[in-house]
Design an enzyme around this catalytic site. Structure first.
Site, short mmCIF file in Angstrom:
data_model
loop_
_atom_site.label_atom_id
_atom_site.label_comp_id
_atom_site.label_asym_id
_atom_site.label_seq_id
_atom_site.Cartn_x
_atom_site.Cartn_y
_atom_site.Cartn_z
N ARG A 89 -4.43 -22.59 14.47
CA ARG A 89 -5.44 -21.71 13.88
C ARG A 89 -6.71 -22.45 13.46
O ARG A 89 -7.74 -21.80 13.24
CB ARG A 89 -4.83 -20.96 12.69
CG ARG A 89 -3.63 -20.09 13.05
CD ARG A 89 -3.95 -19.10 14.17
NE ARG A 89 -2.76 -18.34 14.57
CZ ARG A 89 -2.77 -17.41 15.51
NH1 ARG A 89 -3.88 -17.14 16.19
NH2 ARG A 89 -1.66 -16.77 15.82
N ALA A 136 0.83 -1.21 0.00
CA ALA A 136 0.00 0.00 0.00
C ALA A 136 0.86 1.26 0.00
O ALA A 136 0.34 2.37 0.02
CB ALA A 136 -0.94 -0.01 1.20
#
Lengths: 301, 301, 301, 301
Positions: free
Chosen positions: D223, D123
């Site tokens: 996870r 970004a």
């Protein structure tokens, strides 16, 4: 002021308690332990612990039984030799532990350096503070027109004012809503692990970050570099000062052979040789692209 | 005796020099610093430096500003919780640096643990000492007949004597030739980096080895295990004692949740449930192989 | 000949079985898959598997959805840019798996590169072959008189003959005793995990070694360097050729910006600038030590 | 729909191009290559590349010359043995490369797994898309009242509506301002590296993520666990399915010895033994805390 009175009191209490140790100590960094060095508007860097000093580097390189009777000059010469010839393992024998408070978008760049240990403040478990990075006007920069990944001139006048106003208002509103969504008066209250997603990337987080000196130097070379984003570079610069206090000989070698050094490509070496032999070399005759030629001129120009 | 008088004097000199520090200190490990703990016939483990103590673990988990006013019970409870629930990063905040002298074949197993920092004595640069591991008679074991990767009974009588004689004679001869090949009287002298290749794997080497507590526990779980080769296990056991001195709460949690713990497979869990419900379960009805059944009986038997 | 007929047959069988795949493929390295490239007297390097090609590097750098319509020139330019500016992560997106047979003293240097995956042939579990590295006469070098960590002239005449004779005889005897100690006729037989300690460091071992391209380049830069020990450098050179076949654009960038590049220290940069400005600079006026001056002259001389 | 028509076309083009290869292939994962598996409202997981299959694990464990004549049963038995006894290195010989699109707050948890290679969409360099994670109503959960780090009941009625409205409005406004600040009509335009700081943590990012099978299993164990936050767990579950397609034998062993397995503490082992011996054990007499007792009952209850 990044610290509350309670936090400052905890720091003072730690600085008041000295203990005897048989370990290697570094007076320069002892003087900095626990103190918060301010960075940006709400951030800081604090040294929490360290292992080793300059002599610990040479001691490991020599696999010594003692601190050794070698002179400081010998230590300095060996440290410079090790740095110059890319011997990394002796520098790994020193370790630094920092407490850092930093905006999330800086943390996201920082964490890409994987060879370190990290414990971050958990926004699943706890509520973040209302603290957001708002750039100082002189650091409010326009997009660079020549570098897709860089900054150009400082924003001016109305535009600067509008941007600051937007950043402040959006941060404040996001935090208000963060609190409202989690609130439990008259409602169930959204889970913290979900509410946090409303907070923008300029919110501050904090972590303990522990790294060995070799990997720290690698981090500093990339992040104290002029091409690094300003907001992470200021952290790197503060850490540079702390490392100089901690291991002055190693830091001087790092400045000589890394920070201030230059890499010449194979073609770049040939260009320099031809120039030194008296040849007039231009970009066109150099074998380098325009960009590489400009980079070389930046080094030897 | 693994140390020369000079080496012992260097160690004594280091133990005589106490410095004040503001860092966390652990009295238990200060008492061990620099001392050589003998292992095998010529080896040792020495603690060169450490970072952190039990409180440093919880301090990192909480991303604290101070040492905290939390009680020791709180620290203990949190450390046990972190260990039980596989939170590894707070344990990474402690670091230990060892000086180890060990046979090369042990070093070759040890180095497979990659998440550590190592500086080994260089046989390219220096000459190795005439020190070889010769097993004590009670550790001279036959090949296991049931485990391809293990030991059986102790060798006896003539065979034991022959083996010891062979190991000693070959070590001595190899070292004699090592020296002769490098010698420079009346000849050029072979390069050290080549001559070393004549030395067998029971020659001693030494290194500085630095590791964080999480990865150290992982090393200890595998190497202090009864299945580990005896010659590395004795090093792991000495290190276990040192870690207990250093971070007693973390070590106790490690014993409870790792060293003394047991893993049940998905099928193993069902077997235990069926047994507790009163069912008579045999290997045939268990769904486990004979080997797995034996392993489960070893746990719950 | 490093391979037995059975081993060669297994390799041929693998090269005979082609499968369709949707993955990126590199024809250059497909042609090398499984083949044993001889190194030293009994060693080899074999490519077992690879992931990615040149385009996979730029695809990752761009986080692309497809292979992209970008031209090869664009790929080449981006790869050179990434290499020049120390962007390491796109190169980590390619992976190479090798089967290597190598002397133990080479393996001990190699394993110091920790960012790789390794499965070594186990001498606890299996019996090693009677294969030892005996240097070719032209690589039997004397200790360097100017570099503690290097080689000088080749050994000559009787001395060379004596050294070769010693290495061969000691290797053979060590292996004879290794077998005798393990033998089970009329005795229990020493455990393999103990018997192996009698074998010298020139015995061959083998392993599977898997590494990403960034870390492989780092390994090659250090080990294909003239300062690396000859016996590991020849492995690095064979791997260089294989990497050129696999990812030719990345390898060319590696040659330009790493292998053939030179690092100038901060002071070295000033020296070059002064020279280019017409100043006569000598070692005495350069600010460099004699050794650094010699190194600089080696680059720009 | 997470993909644009152009992106889908690029994926289709890649799936249309088959090449011959001599490498190990896994038909199960070939069928999934490049396809986007949707996760959450705008996210996905795509397999970009893989190295190895089930046989590659045993091949590495055996340091084989060929694919071997060993039967599938032998492979299965060895894989189960390796998993049960914590042999990690053979599993490191397989590698998976994924393209993942995910909210930033999920990416921040994910990146804490450091033993992987990552290239994230930048970004600083590019403009992010207007895509934000807005939870489905059934996943809008209240803070747990018993677990500081968890979720309780689903939010209901007006409160749920208010939260969704807030998240949507704040995301949209943040993105509008992001665009306005960067806009260059009539103003300079804020640098992208600064403007991005206004975007909240539910904005989507994407990355290439490459990991070996051992470390992937470690990631999945943590996870895909019920205690993991829902928004990362759904990614882990999709990856579990892909791994099952890729290396079915290894995945089955992972389910048996990790996912479905249970760890008993040293005290927990004693409790089970006492129970099996017929003793009536209660929390009070167990030596376990209430929390540990509840955890044990969850396993064997």
């Amino acid at each position: 002021m990044p610290l509350s009175p309670d936090q400052q009191a905890e720091i003072d209490a730690q600085r008041a308690q000295s203990q005897p140790t048989l370990r290697a100590t570094s007076p320069g960094i002892e003087a900095q332990l626990y103190r918060a060095h301010p960075v940006l508007d709400h951030g800081f860097v604090r040294v929490i612990d360290y292992m080793g000093d300059d002599a610990a580097i040479t001691q490991a390189a020599r696999v010594s039984y003692g601190r050794g009777t070698k002179s400081v000059q010998n230590d300095e010469g060996l440290i410079r030799y090790l740095m110059r010839h890319w011997h990394s393992t002796p520098f790994e024998m020193c370790e630094l532990k920092l407490h850092v408070k930093l905006p999330v978008f800086v943390a996201r760049q920082w964490i890409r350096h994987r060879t370190a240990n990290v414990n971050e403040y958990s926004a699943r478990y706890s509520v973040l503070d209302r603290e957001f990075y708002i750039p100082a006007p002189e650091h409010l920069a326009a997009q660079s027109s020549i570098n897709n990944q860089g900054r150009g001139a400082t924003l001016e006048g109305d535009e600067a004012a509008r941007v600051l106003e937007t950043l402040k208002a959006d941060s404040d509103r996001a935090y208000d809503h963060y609190e409202q969504m989690m609130g439990q008066e008259g409602q169930q209250g959204l889970a913290r692990e979900l509410a946090r997603m409303n907070l923008p990337a300029n919110v501050y987080t904090q972590w303990y970050w522990k790294v060995d000196l070799h990997n720290l130097f690698h981090f500093l070379r990339l992040r104290a570099d002029p091409h690094a984003q300003y907001e992470i570079r200021v952290y790197a610069e503060v850490i540079c000062d702390l490392v100089r206090d901690w291991v002055p000989l190693a830091y001087a070698a790092f400045e000589e052979y890394r920070l201030g050094a230059a890499q010449l490509s194979a073609t770049g070496v040939q260009v320099v040789r031809r120039m030194l032999a008296g040849e007039e070399v231009t970009q066109e005759t150099s074998g380098l692209t325009k960009r590489e030629w400009a980079e070389l001129m930046g080094v030897i120009g």
